[in-house]
Design a protein around this motif. Sequence first.
Motif, PDB file in Angstrom:
ATOM      1  N   ARG A  48       1.860  43.340   6.788  1.00  0.00           N
ATOM      2  CA  ARG A  48       2.012  42.770   5.581  1.00  0.00           C
ATOM      3  C   ARG A  48       1.690  43.962   4.471  1.00  0.00           C
ATOM      4  N   ASP A  49       0.290  44.332   4.644  1.00  0.00           N
ATOM      5  CA  ASP A  49       0.126  45.513   3.791  1.00  0.00           C
ATOM      6  C   ASP A  49       0.839  46.667   3.565  1.00  0.00           C
ATOM      7  N   GLN A  52       3.952  45.580   1.576  1.00  0.00           N
ATOM      8  CA  GLN A  52       3.644  45.467   0.146  1.00  0.00           C
ATOM      9  C   GLN A  52       3.627  47.005  -0.422  1.00  0.00           C
ATOM     10  N   ASP A  55       7.064  48.311  -0.566  1.00  0.00           N
ATOM     11  CA  ASP A  55       7.668  47.543  -1.851  1.00  0.00           C
ATOM     12  C   ASP A  55       7.357  48.161  -3.046  1.00  0.00           C
TER      13      ASP A  55
END
Length: 153
Positions: A48-49, A52, A55
Amino acid sequence: MNTSALIRPAWTPATIALMVLGFMVFWPLGLAMLAYIIWGDRLDGFKRDVNQATDGFFASCRSKRGRHHRSHHHGRTGNVAFDDWREAELSRIEEERRKLDEAREEFDSYLRELRRAKDQEEFDRFMNERADRKRDSRHEDSEPKPSTGLLDD
């Protein structure tokens, strides 16, 4: 994460067997399995990190690239004189960029034509030399051979 999965980041008989098998086949595989057993439960947060961060990075790249193409859509500062001056300067710079792009395209076209002419010249020279070789070989075949006088009787 599904805790009923056969291979999950925990000390289960399947993961221990895979780790031992990995060490027997190729030691980095066993080490990777051991790392998965110990730290695998943190993979979701890590993934997830990373997502992010990438992105955000690509979003900033898109916004920077967009600024170069939309130079007249900058935010206003509230100072009309400064904003007018900035717009005039940006227009002048954009015009210079357009002129440079046109000059580059003309130069690229010139280089392409130069390469084509050079290639044509080399090809013509090759064809002339080839024709000369054929002409010389035909000329040698048609000439009468000089007699040695030994078997001419």
